[in-house]
Motif scaffolding. Structure first.
Motif, PDB file in Angstrom:
ATOM      1  N   LYS A 164     -15.501 -60.158  45.960  1.00 19.44           N
ATOM      2  CA  LYS A 164     -15.488 -58.695  45.818  1.00 19.44           C
ATOM      3  C   LYS A 164     -14.431 -58.278  44.800  1.00 19.44           C
ATOM      4  CE  LYS A 164     -17.311 -57.858  50.451  1.00 19.44           C
ATOM      5  NZ  LYS A 164     -17.083 -57.266  51.792  1.00 19.44           N
ATOM      6  N   ASP A 165     -14.462 -58.890  43.631  1.00 19.96           N
ATOM      7  CA  ASP A 165     -13.615 -58.664  42.453  1.00 19.96           C
ATOM      8  C   ASP A 165     -12.122 -58.919  42.681  1.00 19.96           C
ATOM      9  OD1 ASP A 165     -12.324 -56.324  43.419  1.00 19.96           O
ATOM     10  OD2 ASP A 165     -13.571 -54.967  42.254  1.00 19.96           O
ATOM     11  N   THR A 166     -11.801 -59.736  43.706  1.00 20.05           N
ATOM     12  CA  THR A 166     -10.402 -60.062  44.015  1.00 20.05           C
ATOM     13  C   THR A 166     -10.262 -61.563  44.236  1.00 20.05           C
ATOM     14  OG1 THR A 166     -10.157 -57.930  45.104  1.00 20.05           O
ATOM     15  CG2 THR A 166      -8.453 -59.559  45.552  1.00 20.05           C
ATOM     16  N   ASP A 183      -5.684 -65.246  52.064  1.00 21.76           N
ATOM     17  CA  ASP A 183      -4.804 -64.344  51.293  1.00 21.76           C
ATOM     18  C   ASP A 183      -5.507 -63.868  50.025  1.00 21.76           C
ATOM     19  OD1 ASP A 183      -2.813 -64.636  53.143  1.00 21.76           O
ATOM     20  OD2 ASP A 183      -1.528 -65.923  51.914  1.00 21.76           O
ATOM     21  N   ARG A 184      -5.152 -62.637  49.584  1.00 22.12           N
ATOM     22  CA  ARG A 184      -5.646 -62.099  48.320  1.00 22.12           C
ATOM     23  C   ARG A 184      -4.482 -62.014  47.335  1.00 22.12           C
ATOM     24  NH1 ARG A 184      -9.451 -62.375  51.884  1.00 22.12           N
ATOM     25  NH2 ARG A 184     -11.212 -60.911  51.804  1.00 22.12           N
ATOM     26  N   PHE A 233      -7.160 -58.173  39.721  1.00 27.48           N
ATOM     27  CA  PHE A 233      -8.377 -57.788  40.428  1.00 27.48           C
ATOM     28  C   PHE A 233      -9.095 -56.713  39.624  1.00 27.48           C
ATOM     29  CE2 PHE A 233      -4.956 -55.118  41.962  1.00 27.48           C
ATOM     30  CZ  PHE A 233      -5.499 -53.848  41.966  1.00 27.48           C
ATOM     31  N   GLY A 234     -10.359 -56.509  39.945  1.00 25.34           N
ATOM     32  CA  GLY A 234     -11.152 -55.529  39.222  1.00 25.34           C
ATOM     33  C   GLY A 234     -12.412 -56.141  38.651  1.00 25.34           C
ATOM     34  N   GLU A 235     -13.303 -55.308  38.188  1.00 25.39           N
ATOM     35  CA  GLU A 235     -14.614 -55.757  37.731  1.00 25.39           C
ATOM     36  C   GLU A 235     -14.548 -56.673  36.517  1.00 25.39           C
ATOM     37  OE1 GLU A 235     -17.117 -52.458  37.079  1.00 25.39           O
ATOM     38  OE2 GLU A 235     -17.100 -51.777  39.160  1.00 25.39           O
ATOM     39  N   ILE A 274     -19.498 -69.659  54.330  1.00 21.92           N
ATOM     40  CA  ILE A 274     -18.487 -70.044  55.319  1.00 21.92           C
ATOM     41  C   ILE A 274     -17.199 -69.251  55.116  1.00 21.92           C
ATOM     42  CG2 ILE A 274     -16.964 -71.943  56.038  1.00 21.92           C
ATOM     43  CD1 ILE A 274     -19.839 -72.017  57.190  1.00 21.92           C
ATOM     44  N   PHE A 275     -16.857 -68.974  53.862  1.00 19.36           N
ATOM     45  CA  PHE A 275     -15.659 -68.166  53.617  1.00 19.36           C
ATOM     46  C   PHE A 275     -15.808 -66.792  54.265  1.00 19.36           C
ATOM     47  CE2 PHE A 275     -13.215 -65.064  51.218  1.00 19.36           C
ATOM     48  CZ  PHE A 275     -11.951 -65.633  51.273  1.00 19.36           C
ATOM     49  N   GLU A 276     -16.976 -66.193  54.129  1.00 23.81           N
ATOM     50  CA  GLU A 276     -17.210 -64.888  54.751  1.00 23.81           C
ATOM     51  C   GLU A 276     -17.192 -64.994  56.276  1.00 23.81           C
ATOM     52  OE1 GLU A 276     -20.726 -63.107  53.094  1.00 23.81           O
ATOM     53  OE2 GLU A 276     -19.572 -62.355  51.379  1.00 23.81           O
ATOM     54  N   TYR A 277     -17.709 -66.089  56.795  1.00 20.87           N
ATOM     55  CA  TYR A 277     -17.670 -66.323  58.244  1.00 20.87           C
ATOM     56  C   TYR A 277     -16.222 -66.421  58.736  1.00 20.87           C
ATOM     57  CZ  TYR A 277     -17.859 -69.047  62.581  1.00 20.87           C
ATOM     58  OH  TYR A 277     -17.663 -69.515  63.859  1.00 20.87           O
ATOM     59  N   LEU A 278     -15.394 -67.156  57.993  1.00 17.12           N
ATOM     60  CA  LEU A 278     -13.993 -67.305  58.386  1.00 17.12           C
ATOM     61  C   LEU A 278     -13.208 -66.004  58.237  1.00 17.12           C
ATOM     62  CD1 LEU A 278     -13.129 -70.856  56.953  1.00 17.12           C
ATOM     63  CD2 LEU A 278     -13.406 -70.197  59.356  1.00 17.12           C
TER      64      LEU A 278
END
Length: 543
Positions: free
Chosen positions: A119-121, A142-143, A153-155, A444-448
């Motif tokens: 999500k652009d990050t 972490d982001r 971050f960003g488009e 899996i990343f989204e699941y975690l």
């Protein structure tokens, strides 16, 4: 200041006609080498191929009607030249060289994280074990928002620009603004950049009490050191037999492959033969008694095991050491040397052919062009050799015999001693694709992201023994991947899908070793090795 001496001048005056005559003779001789009837351009062209290419580029630079990026023309020209040589002589452009060099060195300088652009990050998957980021406290999930105040971050963000900010000089520092979703806060974390290894040993563990397993993904500068460490640890843990997994290993440095082989052969056993354009032959021998020269070894190979992987498998097979298990390897028997082109680019040029200890070349024919050469997998698929051993076509003229009388063949890869067919069903091929493409890893990343807290206090052994990917997770993945819309029926592969999902969770939480360990629990080649072991043990008891 020296004064003129009339006496000396008179002394040498009588030799003047001789010197003048000699100078005229030399001038006539040199002049005879020029054809002054030709135009000026031809006199200085020297008719060399290099000058022809240089002149063409200059004409385009200065005379062509439109502005042209001649650097790109040079790249195309170099690639065109190399494509007419062989499939493995390749050009490395300047922009790709640093990454390629890091890959072969087995390390880069940076902070040591694996990440997604989510999500652009920048979303951290996990910090590399022992790396700078892990030591500084950066965690999975972490982001990374800023690096030394630079927005990350960003488009418009892309992976290359991110890497340029996270990499840097060794021991240099970078201050990161890190958002931690689990704590809903932003942290300032300073990381001191350092050497970050590109791990060659994907996995190293005990399969049984006396059987160990090591998987190598490449042969870089650091591979042998990693391999040696893994081998010694397994030996300390009581391992006396080894499975060396070289599946999908594309190769690397010959010298690294030779050092790996050296661990399994006795002193003065032949490892490799190379022969160059001039006919010079070089032979490499085992230089000592290796750590595992008495041990039993199984080598796993498949159609993507190439180059240095084939050197290892061929040397062991030809010395009657170990058992080669799997499918016929890729078939690359050419040696390349990397040469700088002076502008940051380089070329890897084929300089020799190599032969296994029995004298066989395993290089596949490449006279019909690169496209034909690299479509060999499709031909193997069509002729059935991925499923049936007797579909592998071999020529009697390329038959060789090992010291103990085993027949081996040259002409296109290493043929295994024990064949294990590939599951070529559409469903299995689809599962393998979505796993290797990173698509499942992203899921899996989204699941975690939603369930990370569930695993925070769980070590790997607890995870391995107690966690099971359930039906709801596999159904969710099928919908996420839209496999149901593609009408791919995975009903016969439910357990394989669940195991893949669990292995991917283990990889993101614990690392590649744990990923391979879970994945290998039902691996056909490893099950075949265990079957061979059981047969050997049964035979020994009967005797």
């Amino acid at each position: 200041m020296t004064k003129n001496n009339p006496t000396n001048f008179s002394k040498h005056k009588k030799y003047l006609p001789l010197w003048v005559g000699l100078a005229l003779a030399i001038g006539v001789f040199i002049g005879s080498k020029f054809n002054f009837g030709d135009k000026t351009e031809k006199i200085f062209a020297t008719s060399s191929k290099k000058d022809k290419l240089n002149r063409l580029i200059d004409y385009i630079d200065y005379e062509y009607v439109d502005n042209v990026n001649t650097d790109s023309i040079v790249d195309v020209t170099v690639n065109g030249i190399l494509e007419n040589l062989d499939p493995h002589s390749v050009y490395i452009p300047k922009k790709s060289y640093a990454h390629t060099a890091d890959d072969m060195r087995g390390a880069f300088t940076g902070i040591g994280v694996s990440f997604y652009i989510y999500k652009d990050t920048i979303a951290v998957i996990r910090s590399i074990t022992g790396g700078p980021a892990e030591k500084a406290g950066i965690k999975g999930g972490d982001r990374i928002l800023f690096a030394d105040g630079k927005k990350l971050f960003g488009e418009l963000i892309n992976r290359d620009s991110i890497s340029s900010y996270l990499k840097g000089e060794i021991n240099s520092k970078v201050t990161l603004d890190v958002y931690r979703p689990s704590e809903k806060k932003t942290l300032d974390i300073t990381v001191r950049r350092n050497k970050v290894p590109l791990i060659s040993v994907d996995a190293s563990y005990k399969i049984t009490e006396d059987l160990g397993y090591i998987k190598l993904n490449r042969f870089s500068e650091t591979t042998y050191k990693e391999f040696e460490g893994a081998l010694k640890k397994l030996k300390r843990d009581g391992v006396s037999k080894l499975v060396l997994d070289l599946r999908d290993n594309p190769g690397g440095y010959i010298s690294t492959a030779e050092r790996v082989v050296d661990e399994f052969l006795e002193n003065n056993k032949l490892i490799l033969i190379t022969k160059n354009k001039s006919g010079d032959i070089n032979k490499t021998y085992a230089s000592r008694r290796g750590e595992f020269h008495h041990a039993k070894i199984y080598v796993l190979i498949n159609e993507n095991s190439a180059s240095a992987s084939e050197i290892v498998a061929g040397a062991l097979q030809d010395n009657d050491k170990g058992i080669i298990v799997g499918r016929r390897s890729f078939g690359k028997g050419l040696v390349q040397r990397e040469m700088s082109l002076g502008d940051g680019s380089a070329v890897r040029l084929t300089i020799a052919r190599y032969y296994t200890p029995t004298g066989r070349s395993i290089q596949r024919p490449y006279g019909n062009g690169n496209d034909n050469y690299y479509s060999d997998y499709e031909k193997r698929y069509r002729n059935g050799e991925l499923i049936h051993l007797d579909s592998i076509k071999v020529a009697d003229s390329l038959k060789y015999t090992t010291p103990k009388g085993k027949v081996v063949y040259g002409g296109g890869g290493i043929i295994p001693d024990v064949f294990v067919p590939k599951d070529t069903s559409v469903e299995n091929e689809t599962l393998q694709y979505v796993s290797k493409s990173g698509f499942m890893s992203y899921f899996i990343f989204e699941y975690l992201e939603k369930n990370r807290a569930q695993f925070e206090r769980m070590n790997f052994e607890e995870f391995r023994n107690n966690y099971q990917a359930d039906d709801s997770l596999s159904t969710e993945f099928i919908e996420y991947a839209r496999l149901n819309e593609a009408q791919i029926d995975l009903s016969n592969y439910t357990e394989e899908l669940k195991r893949l999902l669990k292995a991917n969770i283990a990889q993101q939480l614990y690392g590649p070793n744990e990923f391979e360990l879970i994945l290998n629990e039902a691996d056909p080649m490893l099950l075949k090795v265990l079957e061979l072991e059981a047969a050997t043990n049964s035979s020994s008891k009967e005797e």
